[in-house]
Design an enzyme around this catalytic site. Structure first.
Site, PDB file in Angstrom:
ATOM      1  N   THR A 159      67.803 -24.635 -18.326  1.00 20.43           N
ATOM      2  CA  THR A 159      68.341 -23.468 -17.623  1.00 20.43           C
ATOM      3  C   THR A 159      68.669 -22.322 -18.564  1.00 20.43           C
ATOM      4  O   THR A 159      69.013 -22.536 -19.740  1.00 20.43           O
ATOM      5  CB  THR A 159      69.628 -23.870 -16.871  1.00 20.43           C
ATOM      6  N   TYR A 183      78.046 -26.440 -16.986  1.00 27.34           N
ATOM      7  CA  TYR A 183      76.669 -26.672 -16.540  1.00 27.34           C
ATOM      8  C   TYR A 183      75.685 -26.374 -17.678  1.00 27.34           C
ATOM      9  O   TYR A 183      74.818 -27.192 -18.001  1.00 27.34           O
ATOM     10  CB  TYR A 183      76.371 -25.799 -15.317  1.00 27.34           C
TER      11      TYR A 183
HETATM   12  N1  LIG Z   1      67.757 -23.445  -8.660  1.00 27.58           N
HETATM   13  C1  LIG Z   1      67.886 -22.723  -9.763  1.00 27.58           C
HETATM   14  O1  LIG Z   1      68.025 -21.488  -9.734  1.00 27.58           O
HETATM   15  C2  LIG Z   1      67.866 -23.412 -11.108  1.00 27.58           C
HETATM   16  C3  LIG Z   1      68.015 -22.635 -12.270  1.00 27.58           C
HETATM   17  C4  LIG Z   1      67.985 -23.264 -13.505  1.00 27.58           C
HETATM   18  C5  LIG Z   1      67.761 -24.631 -13.575  1.00 27.58           C
HETATM   19  N2  LIG Z   1      67.629 -25.368 -12.446  1.00 27.58           N
HETATM   20  C6  LIG Z   1      67.426 -26.812 -12.566  1.00 27.58           C
HETATM   21  O2  LIG Z   1      66.389 -27.215 -11.688  1.00 27.58           O
HETATM   22  C7  LIG Z   1      66.609 -28.544 -11.250  1.00 27.58           C
HETATM   23  C8  LIG Z   1      66.442 -28.627  -9.755  1.00 27.58           C
HETATM   24  O3  LIG Z   1      67.376 -27.722  -9.177  1.00 27.58           O
HETATM   25  P1  LIG Z   1      67.373 -27.384  -7.620  1.00 27.58           P
HETATM   26  O4  LIG Z   1      67.720 -25.966  -7.481  1.00 27.58           O
HETATM   27  O5  LIG Z   1      66.135 -27.905  -6.969  1.00 27.58           O
HETATM   28  O6  LIG Z   1      68.632 -28.251  -7.190  1.00 27.58           O
HETATM   29  P2  LIG Z   1      68.845 -29.167  -5.915  1.00 27.58           P
HETATM   30  O7  LIG Z   1      70.283 -29.565  -5.872  1.00 27.58           O
HETATM   31  O8  LIG Z   1      68.223 -28.549  -4.721  1.00 27.58           O
HETATM   32  O9  LIG Z   1      67.963 -30.418  -6.313  1.00 27.58           O
HETATM   33  C9  LIG Z   1      68.416 -31.425  -7.167  1.00 27.58           C
HETATM   34  C10 LIG Z   1      67.771 -32.703  -6.674  1.00 27.58           C
HETATM   35  O10 LIG Z   1      68.170 -33.763  -7.536  1.00 27.58           O
HETATM   36  C11 LIG Z   1      68.682 -34.843  -6.761  1.00 27.58           C
HETATM   37  N3  LIG Z   1      69.665 -35.509  -7.599  1.00 27.58           N
HETATM   38  C12 LIG Z   1      70.821 -34.994  -8.107  1.00 27.58           C
HETATM   39  N4  LIG Z   1      71.407 -35.911  -8.897  1.00 27.58           N
HETATM   40  C13 LIG Z   1      70.620 -37.018  -8.894  1.00 27.58           C
HETATM   41  C14 LIG Z   1      70.691 -38.278  -9.524  1.00 27.58           C
HETATM   42  N5  LIG Z   1      71.710 -38.623 -10.311  1.00 27.58           N
HETATM   43  N6  LIG Z   1      69.687 -39.164  -9.309  1.00 27.58           N
HETATM   44  C15 LIG Z   1      68.647 -38.856  -8.505  1.00 27.58           C
HETATM   45  N7  LIG Z   1      68.527 -37.672  -7.879  1.00 27.58           N
HETATM   46  C16 LIG Z   1      69.511 -36.768  -8.073  1.00 27.58           C
HETATM   47  C17 LIG Z   1      69.242 -34.186  -5.495  1.00 27.58           C
HETATM   48  O11 LIG Z   1      69.342 -35.069  -4.395  1.00 27.58           O
HETATM   49  C18 LIG Z   1      68.202 -33.089  -5.273  1.00 27.58           C
HETATM   50  O12 LIG Z   1      67.068 -33.562  -4.573  1.00 27.58           O
HETATM   51  C19 LIG Z   1      68.001 -28.923 -11.775  1.00 27.58           C
HETATM   52  O13 LIG Z   1      67.846 -29.710 -12.930  1.00 27.58           O
HETATM   53  C20 LIG Z   1      68.648 -27.598 -12.132  1.00 27.58           C
HETATM   54  O14 LIG Z   1      69.579 -27.729 -13.171  1.00 27.58           O
HETATM   55  C21 LIG Z   1      67.668 -24.794 -11.206  1.00 27.58           C
END
Ligand SMILES: NC(=O)c1ccc[n+]([C@@H]2O[C@H](COP(=O)([O-])OP(=O)(O)OC[C@H]3O[C@@H](n4cnc5c(N)ncnc54)[C@H](O)[C@@H]3O)[C@@H](O)[C@H]2O)c1
Length: 412
Positions: A159, A183
């Site tokens: 991130t 985070y």
């Molecule tokens: N959305 C953004 O703007 C953004 C920005 C930077 C980084 N990210 C990274 O992208 C990734 C996905 O983010 P997102 O926006 O899709 O989030 P989200 O919360 O929609 O998806 C996360 C997914 O991981 C699953 N999950 C969480 N903890 C878990 C665990 N311990 N075991 C198994 N499954 C688990 C959840 O059920 C969900 O399906 C993350 O790692 C996040 O840090 C997202």
């Protein structure tokens, strides 16, 4: 945590070399459809289905076999329906070493794509240990299992939050990493672990530092589905559709042109493409790498809200609140490295398009929720009319209200 502050980005070290010679897979690789699919890939946390749509369309559609890809998700914020039926789905936690070991014994994984995480910055401030446990400790378990089972490739969802308040914009990967919230720290720790592990084990990785992921599948099949959205565009389109009573913004006194925070909004399809490019890069013998994934163009919160109002044709209330802890003023990516090294070529770099697709997805979600509610109400009526036969059953207990609450929710 103090150890991390100001530390040079570990991911910068180009360490480890992909073991060559024995891999022949196209799992999650674009443009290599004719290559044999032999080694499976495990993905946890599926980006609300977008990763799978891209994966199936670009890579596997003609040849997908059961076991070519395994998805692991504990469904804490994800949805089972986001994963296509022809993809093996396991409900479980990426920190469950026993489950991982069983899975990794059963499949000869060629790559791990690690999306799963706790992502809400404000929650990481109020519950830092929960965030470290899910993001850092669980990643440690996953990595341990990867090493034990000699999985050669790992793609990490990192991130922009690892940079904290970058001094230069657009920020390059060589900028100092100095996260200002748990985070960002939790993800930087995973980057450090990856670099350290890759220096002594035959594992290569790509740490992709996402900026603000936005938009939805252009064909309207997947998008952000969680009821408790924390993302600006999602919240703004919900406000435009009247699903919430306006929206709050946090801080209008930042040192940015209009005083609101500036972010680089990256279409989810381009983000997923970066993973496909990263795996192709690693499978092609590329060394471990850390890359920003963003458009090198920032929009302020006010600009985004104006765009949502213009595209939707709807006005809504915007309440300016105090700054939230943990929010940097501006985060905009330099994407030169991803373009040059991964061959990443974004195709959806247009805020209006992103907003239009987010709106379309939100409308669809609303229709589906209404249909679900209608079906539940019909079921209640049927059950109510047969109550005499089943007096102990209370059908209304299963009635969930449409959960698109208007309460003030923080967003990233
Ligand atoms: N959305 C953004 O703007 C953004 C920005 C930077 C980084 N990210 C990274 O992208 C990734 C996905 O983010 P997102 O926006 O899709 O989030 P989200 O919360 O929609 O998806 C996360 C997914 O991981 C699953 N999950 C969480 N903890 C878990 C665990 N311990 N075991 C198994 N499954 C688990 C959840 O059920 C969900 O399906 C993350 O790692 C996040 O840090 C997202």
């Amino acid at each position: 945590m103090a150890r991390l502050r100001g530390r040079a980005p570990h991911g910068e070290r180009l360490v480890g070399k992909v073991p060559q010679g024995h891999w022949k897979t196209t799992t999650f690789v674009a443009g290599l459809r004719s290559t044999a699919l032999t080694a499976p890939c495990v993905i946890d946390g599926p980006m609300n289905g977008n990763a799978f749509l891209a994966y199936v369309e670009q890579v596997l559609a003609p040849t997908l076999k059961p076991g070519d890809v395994v998805v692991l998700d504990n469904l804490s914020s994800g949805f089972r329906r986001a994963v296509p039926d022809n993809v093996e789905f396991v409900t479980g936690d990426c920190g469950d070493a026993t489950l991982l070991s069983t899975l990794f014994d059963r499949h000869n994984f060629d790559a791990i794509i690690h999306f799963a995480a706790s992502i809400v910055v404000a929650e990481s401030v109020t519950d830092p240990l929960g965030t470290y446990r899910n993001n850092t400790e669980n990643a440690c378990t996953l990595l341990e299992c990867a090493i034990q089972h000699r999985v050669p490739r790992f793609v990490l969802s990192s991130t922009a939050a690892v940079y904290g308040e970058p001094a230069i914009s657009p920020v390059t990967e060589t900028a100092q990493t100095s996260p200002i919230n748990p985070y960002g720290c939790s993800k930087l720790m995973v980057e450090c672990m990856l670099a350290d592990v890759a220096s002594v084990h035959p594992l290569c990785y790509a740490a992709l530092r996402y900026f603000n992921v936005a938009g939805a599948d252009p064909a309207g099949r997947a998008g952000q589905s969680g009821a408790h959205a924390t993302h600006l565009i999602k919240i703004a389109v919900q406000a435009a559709l009247g699903r919430r009573d306006g929206m709050d913004i946090f801080g209008s006194d930042y040192s940015t042109p209009d005083g609101s925070c500036v972010r680089d909004y990256t279409h989810v399809s381009d983000l997923v493409a970066a993973h496909i490019d990263a795996l192709r890069y690693l499978r092609g013998g590329g060394q471990s790498i850390t890359c920003n994934v963003g458009y090198a163009r920032g929009y302020s919160v006010f600009e985004v809200i104006d765009t949502v109002k213009r595209v939707s044709g709807a006005d809504f209330n915007v309440r300016v609140k105090a700054r939230r802890p943990g929010d940097p003023a501006s985060l905009v990516a330099s994407n030169d490295r991803a373009r040059a090294e991964l061959g990443w070529t974004p195709k959806h770099d247009n805020l209006e398009t992103i907003v239009r697709q987010a709106l379309a997805w939100e409308r669809k979600l609303g229709l589906e929720s209404a249909a679900d509610r209608g079906a539940r109400e019909a079921a209640v009526q049927i059950a109510t009319s047969s109550r005499a036969a089943y007096p102990s059953h209370d059908p209304s207990a299963s009635l969930a209200p449409l959960d698109l609450a208007s309460k003030a929710i923080a967003y990233d």
